[in-house]
Motif scaffolding. Structure first.
Motif, PDB file in Angstrom:
ATOM      1  N   PHE A 136       1.006  -1.289  -0.263  1.00 25.81           N
ATOM      2  CA  PHE A 136      -0.123   0.010   0.078  1.00 25.81           C
ATOM      3  C   PHE A 136       0.523   1.292  -0.313  1.00 25.81           C
ATOM      4  O   PHE A 136       1.826   1.333   0.683  1.00 25.81           O
ATOM      5  CB  PHE A 136      -0.983   0.128   1.346  1.00 25.81           C
ATOM      6  CG  PHE A 136      -1.856  -1.186   1.471  1.00 25.81           C
ATOM      7  CD1 PHE A 136      -2.881  -1.186   0.496  1.00 25.81           C
ATOM      8  CD2 PHE A 136      -1.918  -2.488   1.339  1.00 25.81           C
ATOM      9  CE1 PHE A 136      -4.218  -1.962   0.625  1.00 25.81           C
ATOM     10  CE2 PHE A 136      -2.830  -3.142   1.889  1.00 25.81           C
ATOM     11  CZ  PHE A 136      -3.982  -3.180   1.282  1.00 25.81           C
ATOM     12  N   LEU A 137       0.172   2.331  -1.123  1.00 27.63           N
ATOM     13  CA  LEU A 137       1.151   3.730  -0.835  1.00 27.63           C
ATOM     14  C   LEU A 137      -0.118   4.192   0.138  1.00 27.63           C
ATOM     15  O   LEU A 137      -1.069   4.970  -0.697  1.00 27.63           O
ATOM     16  CB  LEU A 137       1.269   4.097  -2.384  1.00 27.63           C
ATOM     17  CG  LEU A 137       1.727   5.486  -2.463  1.00 27.63           C
ATOM     18  CD1 LEU A 137       2.904   5.514  -3.641  1.00 27.63           C
ATOM     19  CD2 LEU A 137       1.157   6.845  -2.106  1.00 27.63           C
ATOM     20  N   PHE A 138       1.088   4.847   1.168  1.00 29.45           N
ATOM     21  CA  PHE A 138      -0.703   6.200   1.882  1.00 29.45           C
ATOM     22  C   PHE A 138       0.125   7.111   1.373  1.00 29.45           C
ATOM     23  O   PHE A 138       1.300   7.590   1.907  1.00 29.45           O
ATOM     24  CB  PHE A 138       0.562   5.788   3.621  1.00 29.45           C
ATOM     25  CG  PHE A 138      -0.798   4.444   4.042  1.00 29.45           C
ATOM     26  CD1 PHE A 138      -1.659   3.612   4.394  1.00 29.45           C
ATOM     27  CD2 PHE A 138       0.097   3.282   4.336  1.00 29.45           C
ATOM     28  CE1 PHE A 138      -2.346   2.916   5.223  1.00 29.45           C
ATOM     29  CE2 PHE A 138      -0.172   1.821   4.606  1.00 29.45           C
ATOM     30  CZ  PHE A 138      -0.858   2.057   4.914  1.00 29.45           C
ATOM     31  N   ASP A 139      -1.241   8.204   1.603  1.00 24.99           N
ATOM     32  CA  ASP A 139      -1.197   9.390   1.099  1.00 24.99           C
ATOM     33  C   ASP A 139      -2.082  10.432   1.729  1.00 24.99           C
ATOM     34  O   ASP A 139      -3.201   9.928   2.210  1.00 24.99           O
ATOM     35  CB  ASP A 139      -1.573   9.714  -0.810  1.00 24.99           C
ATOM     36  CG  ASP A 139      -1.852  10.726  -0.926  1.00 24.99           C
ATOM     37  OD1 ASP A 139      -1.386  11.417  -1.021  1.00 24.99           O
ATOM     38  OD2 ASP A 139      -2.032  10.743  -2.675  1.00 24.99           O
ATOM     39  N   GLY A 140      -1.432  11.476   2.609  1.00 24.24           N
ATOM     40  CA  GLY A 140      -2.042  12.682   3.409  1.00 24.24           C
ATOM     41  C   GLY A 140      -2.641  11.690   4.411  1.00 24.24           C
ATOM     42  O   GLY A 140      -2.877  12.046   5.542  1.00 24.24           O
ATOM     43  N   PHE A 141      -1.516  10.216   5.492  1.00 28.60           N
ATOM     44  CA  PHE A 141      -2.041   9.747   6.215  1.00 28.60           C
ATOM     45  C   PHE A 141      -0.779   8.824   6.352  1.00 28.60           C
ATOM     46  O   PHE A 141      -0.239   8.188   5.659  1.00 28.60           O
ATOM     47  CB  PHE A 141      -2.983   8.973   6.411  1.00 28.60           C
ATOM     48  CG  PHE A 141      -2.978   8.204   7.527  1.00 28.60           C
ATOM     49  CD1 PHE A 141      -4.179   8.622   8.738  1.00 28.60           C
ATOM     50  CD2 PHE A 141      -2.647   7.121   7.998  1.00 28.60           C
ATOM     51  CE1 PHE A 141      -4.470   8.136  10.177  1.00 28.60           C
ATOM     52  CE2 PHE A 141      -3.065   6.427   9.167  1.00 28.60           C
ATOM     53  CZ  PHE A 141      -4.422   7.382  10.620  1.00 28.60           C
ATOM     54  N   PRO A 142       0.086   8.971   7.692  1.00 27.91           N
ATOM     55  CA  PRO A 142       0.059   9.675   8.211  1.00 27.91           C
ATOM     56  C   PRO A 142      -0.409  11.584   9.260  1.00 27.91           C
ATOM     57  O   PRO A 142       0.401  11.190   8.325  1.00 27.91           O
ATOM     58  CB  PRO A 142       0.245   9.248  10.399  1.00 27.91           C
ATOM     59  CG  PRO A 142       1.226   8.310   9.135  1.00 27.91           C
ATOM     60  CD  PRO A 142       0.983   7.944   8.107  1.00 27.91           C
ATOM     61  N   ARG A 143      -1.149  12.072   9.808  1.00 27.42           N
ATOM     62  CA  ARG A 143      -0.203  13.933   9.776  1.00 27.42           C
ATOM     63  C   ARG A 143       0.365  14.055  10.907  1.00 27.42           C
ATOM     64  O   ARG A 143       0.570  14.710  11.284  1.00 27.42           O
ATOM     65  CB  ARG A 143      -2.173  14.236   8.916  1.00 27.42           C
ATOM     66  CG  ARG A 143      -2.107  13.629   7.788  1.00 27.42           C
ATOM     67  CD  ARG A 143      -3.303  14.778   7.684  1.00 27.42           C
ATOM     68  NE  ARG A 143      -3.852  14.955   5.961  1.00 27.42           N
ATOM     69  CZ  ARG A 143      -3.854  15.628   4.921  1.00 27.42           C
ATOM     70  NH1 ARG A 143      -2.562  16.576   5.180  1.00 27.42           N
ATOM     71  NH2 ARG A 143      -3.821  14.836   4.350  1.00 27.42           N
ATOM     72  N   THR A 144      -0.491  12.685  11.875  1.00 26.13           N
ATOM     73  CA  THR A 144       0.438  12.937  13.523  1.00 26.13           C
ATOM     74  C   THR A 144       1.251  11.860  14.089  1.00 26.13           C
ATOM     75  O   THR A 144       0.480  10.691  13.180  1.00 26.13           O
ATOM     76  CB  THR A 144      -0.645  13.312  14.600  1.00 26.13           C
ATOM     77  OG1 THR A 144      -1.634  12.455  14.375  1.00 26.13           O
ATOM     78  CG2 THR A 144      -1.762  15.321  13.520  1.00 26.13           C
ATOM     79  N   ALA A 145       2.115  12.321  14.842  1.00 25.89           N
ATOM     80  CA  ALA A 145       2.836  10.954  15.496  1.00 25.89           C
ATOM     81  C   ALA A 145       1.767  10.771  15.630  1.00 25.89           C
ATOM     82  O   ALA A 145       2.401   9.044  15.883  1.00 25.89           O
ATOM     83  CB  ALA A 145       3.366  11.755  16.712  1.00 25.89           C
ATOM     84  N   ALA A 146       0.464  10.441  16.672  1.00 30.84           N
ATOM     85  CA  ALA A 146      -0.227   9.504  16.943  1.00 30.84           C
ATOM     86  C   ALA A 146      -1.156   8.753  16.013  1.00 30.84           C
ATOM     87  O   ALA A 146      -0.710   7.493  16.245  1.00 30.84           O
ATOM     88  CB  ALA A 146      -1.097  10.294  17.150  1.00 30.84           C
ATOM     89  N   GLN A 147      -1.315   8.739  14.695  1.00 33.24           N
ATOM     90  CA  GLN A 147      -1.907   8.209  13.359  1.00 33.24           C
ATOM     91  C   GLN A 147      -0.946   7.142  13.305  1.00 33.24           C
ATOM     92  O   GLN A 147      -0.672   6.380  12.665  1.00 33.24           O
ATOM     93  CB  GLN A 147      -2.369   9.765  12.734  1.00 33.24           C
ATOM     94  CG  GLN A 147      -3.858   9.987  12.920  1.00 33.24           C
ATOM     95  CD  GLN A 147      -3.578  11.614  11.773  1.00 33.24           C
ATOM     96  OE1 GLN A 147      -2.569  11.551  11.271  1.00 33.24           O
ATOM     97  NE2 GLN A 147      -4.877  12.410  11.555  1.00 33.24           N
ATOM     98  N   ALA A 148       0.419   7.937  12.790  1.00 29.64           N
ATOM     99  CA  ALA A 148       1.945   7.678  12.814  1.00 29.64           C
ATOM    100  C   ALA A 148       2.071   5.701  13.994  1.00 29.64           C
ATOM    101  O   ALA A 148       1.556   4.829  13.343  1.00 29.64           O
ATOM    102  CB  ALA A 148       2.798   8.069  12.346  1.00 29.64           C
ATOM    103  N   GLU A 149       1.776   6.112  15.248  1.00 28.09           N
ATOM    104  CA  GLU A 149       1.534   4.838  16.186  1.00 28.09           C
ATOM    105  C   GLU A 149       0.553   4.563  15.890  1.00 28.09           C
ATOM    106  O   GLU A 149       0.191   2.798  16.423  1.00 28.09           O
ATOM    107  CB  GLU A 149       1.883   5.780  17.306  1.00 28.09           C
ATOM    108  CG  GLU A 149       2.221   4.688  18.530  1.00 28.09           C
ATOM    109  CD  GLU A 149       2.335   5.489  19.858  1.00 28.09           C
ATOM    110  OE1 GLU A 149       2.468   4.624  21.142  1.00 28.09           O
ATOM    111  OE2 GLU A 149       2.781   6.783  19.830  1.00 28.09           O
ATOM    112  N   ALA A 150      -0.514   4.992  15.730  1.00 27.44           N
ATOM    113  CA  ALA A 150      -2.022   3.807  15.242  1.00 27.44           C
ATOM    114  C   ALA A 150      -1.892   3.224  13.851  1.00 27.44           C
ATOM    115  O   ALA A 150      -2.037   2.346  13.987  1.00 27.44           O
ATOM    116  CB  ALA A 150      -3.433   4.964  15.316  1.00 27.44           C
ATOM    117  N   LEU A 151      -1.478   3.755  12.905  1.00 26.24           N
ATOM    118  CA  LEU A 151      -1.704   2.746  11.955  1.00 26.24           C
ATOM    119  C   LEU A 151      -0.094   1.739  11.525  1.00 26.24           C
ATOM    120  O   LEU A 151      -0.365   0.622  11.196  1.00 26.24           O
ATOM    121  CB  LEU A 151      -0.463   3.881  10.907  1.00 26.24           C
ATOM    122  CG  LEU A 151      -0.338   2.901   9.811  1.00 26.24           C
ATOM    123  CD1 LEU A 151      -1.615   2.532   8.555  1.00 26.24           C
ATOM    124  CD2 LEU A 151       0.415   4.928   8.782  1.00 26.24           C
TER     125      LEU A 151
END
Length: 191
Positions: A82-97
């Protein structure tokens, strides 16, 4: 499965390069904006929840977005990655991903960040504004504000992935093919 995050400020060429990378490597493009629109159009539970939140002018919570990404991963079991585009935008989103991908026995292979000078970005966006019909591409002060917002928000994501030695800065100036070759070289070294 190879997953990558493609980062770059507005006007850096992400859209153009995403298309080329998807074609070359057989990746599935995951844009959170597209996922939201698809879930809403499909009338799914996640889509209805997101629409209700968006209709109030609020941002869709991370857990809803992660749920949509989880569905997209499950719905594409044969994807090469997968190529992720526009996500994650925050460190919390990166951790959740990362936690979600770990549950699916995969991970982010690399975060490729296109570096383009502010003056070049402004020039590109003003040129794009002549034909795109996007009003935010025709006003230089709005363009500069978008670039600043990008830089302020994404620094934390890059810092997060630097902890895992997964960030590669790519010179995003030159011909489309030169930039594509730089991106491909980094991917080829990791596949």
């Amino acid at each position: 499965m190879f997953n990558l995050i493609l980062f770059g400020p507005p006007g850096s060429g992400k859209g153009t390069q995403s298309e080329k990378l998807i074609a070359k490597y057989g990746l599935k493009h995951l844009s959170t904006g597209d996922l939201l629109r698809s879930e809403i159009a499909g009338g799914t539970a996640l889509g209805l929840a997101a629409k209700s939140i968006m209709d109030k002018g609020q941002l869709v919570p991370d857990e809803v977005v992660i749920g949509m990404i989880s569905s997209a991963l499950d719905n594409n079991p044969d994807a090469q990655g997968f190529l992720f585009d526009g996500f994650p935008r925050t460190a919390a989103q990166a951790e959740a991903l990362d936690k979600l991908l770990e549950l699916k026995d995969t991970s982010i292979g690399v975060m490729l960040a296109l570096e383009v000078s502010e003056e070049e970005l402004v020039k590109r966006l003003l040129k794009r504004g002549e034909t795109s019909g996007r009003s935010d591409d025709t006003n230089e002060s709005i363009i500069r504000a978008r670039i600043t917002e990008y830089q302020n928000k994404t620094t934390a994501v890059a810092d997060y992935y630097r902890n895992f030695d997964k960030v590669v800065m790519i010179k995003g100036e030159g011909s489309i093919d030169d930039i594509f070759n730089r991106l491909s070289k980094e991917i080829d070294e990791r596949i």
